[in-house]
Design a protein around this motif. Structure first.
Motif: not given
Length: 155
Positions: A99-123
């Motif tokens: 489960q700890k490994g799965k959490t790392i995967i989830e967090r890494s995906i979130e980190a990889r996609q974090e910029w998307i929210g910033h991009f969308c809010s600029s439109l």
């Protein structure tokens, strides 16, 4: 220059920017948690309740069995991977993400996609709606292309 060439160039520029933004977040996350890219690759390989043996992992990653075993040992010590006895062959140990490994995967995906929210809010709302329609169409076309490229042709 044709319309398609212009679109191709625009898509290449867009994808290049997406990759830079995504990888920057991913690499920063990996550095913060102290895992190497090969270690994270192992976690992704085991994600989704996929099990494999250390030798399979070494083959897939293109490293020796000893190197794969050493990498797995570290991930087991960190509590990210478990070794389980194979019910069909007791000599073989299967690897499973904790489960700890799965959490790392989830967090890494979130980190990889974090910029998307910033991009969308600029439109503007209008541009965001227009872009959503286009991206939904692009996703459908890409899915159809993926299916076509991975479907064996009947020769």
């Amino acid at each position: 220059m044709s319309e398609h060439s212009e679109l191709e160039n625009a898509l290449k520029a867009w994808i290049s920017q997406i990759m830079r933004l995504s990888m920057r977040g991913f690499i920063t996350f990996a550095t913060e948690i102290g895992l190497s890219m090969p270690q994270i690759a192992v976690l992704f390989r085991l994600n989704g309740d996929k099990r494999c043996a250390v030798t399979e992992l070494g083959d897939e990653l293109g490293v020796s069995g000893a190197a794969a075993s050493q990498m797995v040992d570290k991930l087991v010590q960190l509590g990210l991977v478990d070794r389980l006895e194979d019910p069909h062959d007791r000599r073989v140990r299967r690897l499973l993400l904790t489960q700890k490994g799965k959490t790392i995967i989830e967090r890494s995906i979130e980190a990889r996609q974090e910029w998307i929210g910033h991009f969308c809010s600029s439109l503007s709302e209008e541009k965001a709606k227009e872009a959503a329609g286009l991206f939904n169409q692009f996703a459908q076309i890409a899915e159809q292309l993926e299916t076509a490229l991975h479907t064996p042709s009947s020769h």
